[in-house]
Design a protein around this motif. Structure first.
Motif, short mmCIF file in Angstrom:
data_model
loop_
_atom_site.label_atom_id
_atom_site.label_comp_id
_atom_site.label_asym_id
_atom_site.label_seq_id
_atom_site.Cartn_x
_atom_site.Cartn_y
_atom_site.Cartn_z
N MET A 181 0.71 -1.22 0.18
CA MET A 181 -0.45 0.08 -0.01
C MET A 181 0.54 1.42 0.00
O MET A 181 1.85 0.83 0.47
N CYS A 182 0.31 2.19 -0.20
CA CYS A 182 1.07 3.59 -0.29
C CYS A 182 0.07 4.57 -0.34
O CYS A 182 -1.54 4.52 -0.67
N VAL A 183 0.45 5.36 -0.26
CA VAL A 183 -0.17 7.02 -0.38
C VAL A 183 -1.02 7.43 -1.16
O VAL A 183 -1.14 7.28 -2.47
N GLY A 184 -1.85 6.90 -0.95
CA GLY A 184 -3.79 7.85 -2.34
C GLY A 184 -3.99 8.80 -2.41
O GLY A 184 -3.64 10.15 -1.49
N GLU A 185 -5.64 9.12 -3.01
CA GLU A 185 -5.94 10.34 -2.71
C GLU A 185 -6.63 10.48 -1.61
O GLU A 185 -7.08 11.20 -1.31
N ARG A 186 -6.73 9.91 -1.04
CA ARG A 186 -7.68 10.07 0.36
C ARG A 186 -7.10 8.81 1.41
O ARG A 186 -6.66 7.61 0.97
N PRO A 187 -7.01 9.28 2.52
CA PRO A 187 -6.55 7.51 3.70
C PRO A 187 -6.76 7.06 3.29
O PRO A 187 -8.46 6.64 3.25
N SER A 188 -5.65 5.76 4.26
CA SER A 188 -6.24 4.64 3.85
C SER A 188 -6.80 3.70 5.30
O SER A 188 -6.89 2.26 5.49
N MET A 189 -6.43 4.77 6.15
CA MET A 189 -6.91 4.08 7.57
C MET A 189 -7.71 5.16 8.26
O MET A 189 -8.36 6.33 8.41
N ALA A 190 -9.47 4.10 8.46
CA ALA A 190 -10.40 4.95 9.36
C ALA A 190 -10.14 4.84 11.06
O ALA A 190 -9.66 3.81 11.48
N CYS A 191 -10.71 5.87 11.75
CA CYS A 191 -10.98 5.84 13.23
C CYS A 191 -12.22 4.32 12.97
O CYS A 191 -12.33 4.36 12.83
N ALA A 192 -11.84 3.82 14.12
CA ALA A 192 -12.52 2.23 14.81
C ALA A 192 -14.17 2.63 14.80
O ALA A 192 -15.11 2.29 14.57
N GLY A 193 -13.66 3.98 15.95
CA GLY A 193 -14.67 4.38 16.49
C GLY A 193 -16.06 5.23 15.78
O GLY A 193 -16.96 5.00 16.21
N CYS A 194 -16.05 6.21 14.59
CA CYS A 194 -16.20 6.88 14.19
C CYS A 194 -16.12 6.82 12.93
O CYS A 194 -16.93 7.24 12.38
N GLY A 195 -15.17 6.21 12.06
CA GLY A 195 -14.97 5.82 10.39
C GLY A 195 -14.37 7.12 10.10
O GLY A 195 -14.72 7.17 9.32
N ALA A 196 -13.95 7.83 10.56
CA ALA A 196 -13.58 9.52 10.01
C ALA A 196 -11.83 9.17 9.09
O ALA A 196 -11.25 7.93 10.25
N LEU A 197 -11.61 9.73 8.25
CA LEU A 197 -10.17 8.97 8.10
C LEU A 197 -9.34 9.89 8.44
O LEU A 197 -9.35 11.29 8.52
N VAL A 198 -8.70 9.08 8.63
CA VAL A 198 -7.38 9.54 9.65
C VAL A 198 -5.82 9.77 9.21
O VAL A 198 -5.42 10.22 9.91
N ALA A 199 -5.90 8.18 8.42
CA ALA A 199 -4.23 8.18 8.08
C ALA A 199 -4.01 7.21 7.10
O ALA A 199 -5.06 7.17 6.64
N SER A 200 -2.84 7.66 6.65
CA SER A 200 -2.80 6.38 5.24
C SER A 200 -1.53 5.27 5.95
O SER A 200 -0.26 5.50 6.26
N ARG A 201 -1.62 4.12 5.39
CA ARG A 201 -0.69 2.64 5.59
C ARG A 201 0.21 3.14 4.25
O ARG A 201 -0.39 3.20 3.53
N VAL A 202 1.81 3.14 4.96
CA VAL A 202 2.64 2.77 3.50
C VAL A 202 3.06 1.65 3.74
O VAL A 202 3.99 1.04 4.50
N ASP A 203 3.36 0.64 3.12
CA ASP A 203 3.93 -0.75 2.80
C ASP A 203 4.92 -1.42 1.75
O ASP A 203 5.48 -2.43 1.55
N ASP A 204 4.39 -0.57 0.76
CA ASP A 204 4.75 -1.01 -0.35
C ASP A 204 6.00 -1.18 -0.50
O ASP A 204 7.12 -0.52 0.32
N CYS A 205 6.66 -2.09 -1.98
CA CYS A 205 7.72 -2.21 -2.32
C CYS A 205 8.62 -1.10 -2.40
O CYS A 205 8.45 0.03 -3.46
#
Length: 339
Positions: A114-138
């Motif tokens: 995964m890499c940073v996209g146009e929208r954050p790829s991690m959401a708060c489990a409590g309210c669903g707000a987009l809060v962060a992006s996970r990066v682990d691509d080669c």
């Protein structure tokens, strides 16, 4: 704040999104890529860094910016592409994140991860707000980049552990030169050029010359009178130095300030410690003791890659592009030419 532990919470519902983490300087290679290799985490466990410059999407071209707008973004030489994203993104190790859920379909144009996209790829489990992006691509450091407007920093009031300088060897586990070393020295090389004012630099014999000697010879003219470069920091004298390679100051996050007036150029703690602090003086068990100040002469030769150490050229250019002095003709010429 440096020196104390913070927790980042969701700006919407207040749920905790990280474990307690302490702020450290942003690594020089935070936004660099490294071919097709699988990279380790960018941040050490329990730490975070803040990128003061715009980062992430959307991106544009250098030619779209005027000189004034580029300078307002902290850019003084061409960078491709130019980020028009938010300032102040927070980066933490993936293992320090809590209370989130992954949205894989929000990943950008990635290869094996995964890499940073146009929208954050991690959401708060409590309210669903987009809060962060996970990066682990080669080729990219594994990290979680937290959106600055999606969270609040909450100080815990707990101080960080007392600082210990742990030397970081210049070799990676595979026997090649460490990416952290190459990134850090690439950034430091840019600051050494700025501090030199175009004058030649004199390095002490040893690892400093092996690391910086060849690129400085290629970038600066020969001839006296050279400026003296050396190591300084807690417990080390800096008398007689014009430019001092130092660790970061834990309280300010900036370079440690030499007492003798030398211009400081910062290195990460582990790199500085390997260069500056004495190492083991008795790696092989021996009977009896040696007199004070006498070192053994039967060390095995250290591992050494077959190829010459080279500071990371991407880190060099990215750092120099953010120095206002890069607008001076002699530095701009070196920026364009490289080493």
């Amino acid at each position: 704040m440096y020196g104390v532990r913070d927790v980042f919470v969701c700006a919407g519902c207040g749920a905790e999104l990280t474990v307690p983490v302490v702020r450290v300087p942003l690594p020089a290679g935070a936004h660099l890529s490294y071919g097709h290799d699988v990279m380790p985490p960018l941040m050490a466990p329990g730490t975070y860094a803040v990128d003061p410059e715009p980062s992430g999407p959307p991106f544009g071209q250098w030619e779209e910016l005027g000189e004034a707008e580029a300078a307002a973004r902290g850019l003084f030489a061409p960078v491709y592409p130019v980020s028009f994203g938010a300032r102040g993104r927070v980066v933490v190790a993936p293992g320090d994140v809590r209370g989130t859920r992954l949205i894989p379909e929000h990943s950008g144009n990635s290869c094996l991860g995964m890499c940073v996209g146009e929208r954050p790829s991690m959401a708060c489990a409590g309210c669903g707000a987009l809060v962060a992006s996970r990066v682990d691509d080669c080729g990219l450091w594994q990290a979680v980049w937290i959106e600055p407007d999606a969270v609040r920093r909450v100080p815990t009031g707990c101080p960080a552990q007392d600082r210990e300088f742990e030397p970081l060897p210049p070799l990676d586990p595979g026997g090649g030169w460490s990416d952290v070393w190459q990134d850090a020295t690439g950034a430091a090389l840019a600051h050494l050029l700025v501090a030199s004012g175009g004058a030649p630099l004199a390095l002490p014999d040893g690892l400093l010359t092996e690391v910086f000697g060849a690129p400085l010879d290629a970038l600066l003219p020969p001839g006296p009178p050279p400026l003296r470069v050396g190591l300084a920091g807690p417990g080390l004298p800096d008398d007689g130095l014009d430019i001092a390679l130092v660790p970061y100051d834990r309280d300010t996050g900036g370079p440690w300030r030499p007492t003798g007036g030398a211009v400081p150029v910062a290195l990460p703690d582990g790199v500085w410690a390997h260069l500056a602090l004495p190492g083991e003086t008795r790696p092989i068990p021996a009977s009896g003791t040696l007199p004070d100040g006498v070192l053994r002469d039967d060390y095995p030769l250290p591992d050494h890659p077959w190829y010459r150490f080279r500071p990371n050229h991407q880190a060099f250019r990215a750092t120099l592009a953010r120095c206002p002095e890069a607008r001076e003709p002699w530095l701009r010429a070196l920026f364009d030419r490289g080493f």
